[in-house]
Design a protein around this motif. Structure first.
Motif, PDB file in Angstrom:
ATOM      1  N   GLU A  14      -3.099   0.127  -0.462  1.00  0.00           N
ATOM      2  CA  GLU A  14      -2.091   0.389   0.567  1.00  0.00           C
ATOM      3  C   GLU A  14      -2.114   1.840   1.021  1.00  0.00           C
ATOM      4  N   THR A  17      -4.748   2.490   3.640  1.00  0.00           N
ATOM      5  CA  THR A  17      -4.493   1.997   4.999  1.00  0.00           C
ATOM      6  C   THR A  17      -3.610   2.951   5.811  1.00  0.00           C
ATOM      7  N   ASP A  21      -3.272   3.247   9.900  1.00  0.00           N
ATOM      8  CA  ASP A  21      -2.026   2.853  10.567  1.00  0.00           C
ATOM      9  C   ASP A  21      -1.498   3.973  11.455  1.00  0.00           C
ATOM     10  N   ILE A  26       0.589   1.997  14.101  1.00  0.00           N
ATOM     11  CA  ILE A  26       1.219   0.826  13.507  1.00  0.00           C
ATOM     12  C   ILE A  26       2.403   1.276  12.656  1.00  0.00           C
ATOM     13  N   ARG A  28       5.150  -1.264  11.909  1.00  0.00           N
ATOM     14  CA  ARG A  28       5.638  -2.446  11.199  1.00  0.00           C
ATOM     15  C   ARG A  28       4.617  -2.859  10.153  1.00  0.00           C
ATOM     16  N   ARG A  29       5.037  -2.945   8.887  1.00  0.00           N
ATOM     17  CA  ARG A  29       4.092  -3.267   7.819  1.00  0.00           C
ATOM     18  C   ARG A  29       4.684  -4.307   6.881  1.00  0.00           C
ATOM     19  N   ARG A  30       3.808  -5.113   6.332  1.00  0.00           N
ATOM     20  CA  ARG A  30       4.187  -6.063   5.286  1.00  0.00           C
ATOM     21  C   ARG A  30       3.430  -5.692   4.011  1.00  0.00           C
ATOM     22  N   TYR A  31       4.163  -5.593   2.925  1.00  0.00           N
ATOM     23  CA  TYR A  31       3.577  -5.337   1.613  1.00  0.00           C
ATOM     24  C   TYR A  31       3.773  -6.597   0.768  1.00  0.00           C
ATOM     25  N   ASP A 140       8.985  -6.369   4.292  1.00  0.00           N
ATOM     26  CA  ASP A 140       8.634  -6.173   5.696  1.00  0.00           C
ATOM     27  C   ASP A 140       9.595  -5.137   6.273  1.00  0.00           C
ATOM     28  N   THR A 142       9.923  -1.695   9.463  1.00  0.00           N
ATOM     29  CA  THR A 142       9.364  -0.784  10.457  1.00  0.00           C
ATOM     30  C   THR A 142       9.570   0.632   9.957  1.00  0.00           C
ATOM     31  N   HIS A 143       8.486   1.346   9.739  1.00  0.00           N
ATOM     32  CA  HIS A 143       8.580   2.697   9.171  1.00  0.00           C
ATOM     33  C   HIS A 143       9.175   3.668  10.189  1.00  0.00           C
ATOM     34  N   ARG A 149       6.026   5.151   3.745  1.00  0.00           N
ATOM     35  CA  ARG A 149       4.690   4.553   3.640  1.00  0.00           C
ATOM     36  C   ARG A 149       4.128   4.728   2.233  1.00  0.00           C
TER      37      ARG A 149
END
Length: 406
Positions: A14, A17, A21, A26, A28-31, A140, A142-143, A149
């Protein structure tokens, strides 16, 4: 593969990435992370779906929420540790009993500690049978800040681990792995760490490093036992080193300082033995072991968190008050980042970046408040720390020139 190693690879992946990102914009992320659980599916589900529960870990975390009678699907209450209590509220977005649960964190009604980003949704799914199960958790969001992050992969790994351990504890599993499991975890992570060092330095140096790291971590294990802290195990970390993990926290600053000092402190004995053998017969291997051991342990004595020296100095400052301790952490953080850049240790730099929000935050003083050192303990720990530094400095001075000449 031990969960510790799986977590490590997940976090590293992660982190890798993040630059991509940022370049692509980017936010919006899903972990997503899965855990195998040694507990029946129904037991695991009862843990992940609980509105009131105490999660196993250090420190234990108590979730205490009640349904809001005026808003169906909304629960509000508190998330507590032994030192702190945080307001916590969430709305159930979807629930399939026994299978999956999805919630949205109501950040306006929760403590700022949960303000990780916009549209923050947590989900968990449970699969399995009457003997074992699997937890799949995901976050989920939005950062809105760079720090999140770095925080979110670690937060998911930690929360999933707590759910796993709580379910296994509820199912009657032992709180800590047995000796055989501890040995297996140490051996497997040791092999992976040897492979990482092999790629960087070759076989002989890699073998020496793993051996010296093991000796260093055994010193921490001895310190934990003296301080009355149960030992969960020793884990090696590829490209970095190792860590001895205890099942519980130190109960005083004296205990924390002792555990931190015992890593390099106990290694004085083996380093001195290597040095003595090298001076007696001129063995190149013994000379290299003595120098590498002195460099490894001397580096760990630097007053930089999370190195041993940082924890020792943190304990030494416990009588000076939280403001002084926080100032030290900030200075040590920037010093550590500068050192990491200078020596090209970008894994250490990443680790410091991850820890930065916690190290700088005043909440760390509140959450980790321990009985400070007494006057006698302050003198003894200071003297022991200084003597250990002097020993390794002299050893490096003794063998550095000979090593360079050879």
């Amino acid at each position: 593969m031990p969960q510790f190693v799986a977590n490590l690879f997940f976090v590293i992946r992660e982190f890798l990435t993040i630059p991509f990102d940022l370049v692509r914009g980017i936010r919006r992320r899903r972990y997503r992370l899965s855990y195998d659980v040694g507990a029946p599916k129904d037991v695991t589900w009862s843990v992940v779906s609980a509105r009131k529960i105490t999660l196993v870990g250090t420190p234990p975390i108590e979730l205490d929420t009640e349904a809001d009678p005026e808003r169906p699907g909304v629960y509000a209450g508190f998330c507590r540790t032994p030192q702190q209590s945080y307001a916590f509220a969430y709305r159930i977005l979807e629930e399939r009993p026994g299978e999956a649960l999805s919630i949205a964190i109501l950040q306006d009604e929760s403590d700022p500690i949960y303000a990780f980003g916009g549209d923050y949704v947590g989900s968990v799914a449970v699969a399995g049978n009457s003997e074992t199960s699997t937890i799949t958790g995901s976050y989920d969001l939005t950062h809105t800040r760079f720090a999140t992050r770095l925080i979110m992969p670690l937060a998911l790994a930690r929360s999933s681990s707590r759910l796993k351990r709580t379910a296994e504890h509820k199912a009657g599993a032992p709180a800590m792995p047995g000796t055989g499991e501890q040995f297996k975890n140490a051996a497997l992570t040791g092999v992976l760490t040897f492979a990482s060092f092999f790629a960087l330095f070759g076989p002989s140096v890699a073998a020496m490093l793993v051996f010296l790291i093991l000796l260093h971590e055994l010193g921490h294990v001895i310190g934990m036992r003296w301080a009355g802290i149960p030992v969960r195990g020793i884990y090696f970390v590829p490209f970095f080193g190792g860590v001895a993990i205890g099942e519980g926290a130190a109960k005083s600053e004296a205990a924390r300082g002792l555990v931190a000092l015992m890593g390099p402190g106990a290694s004085i004995l083996t380093t001195a033995l290597f040095a003595l053998l090298a001076m007696q017969d001129g063995s190149g291997v013994m000379r290299q072991l003595a120098l590498m051991s002195a460099l490894l342990n001397g580096f760990n004595l630097l007053p930089i968190l999370p190195l041993d020296g940082g924890h020792i100095v943190q304990s030494l400052l416990s009588r000076a008050g939280p403001e002084v301790a926080r100032t030290f952490r900030v200075i040590a953080l920037f010093s550590g980042c500068t050192l990491a850049i200078w020596i090209g240790d970008y894994l250490l730099l990443t680790l410091l970046a991850v820890l930065a929000p916690t190290l700088i935050s005043s909440r760390m003083d509140e959450a980790s408040r321990l009985p400070p050192l007494t006057g006698t303990e302050l003198v003894l720990l200071t003297a022991a720390y200084a003597a250990t530094i002097v020993f390794y400095a002299l050893t490096i001075g003794q063998f550095w020139g000979a090593s360079s000449a050879s």
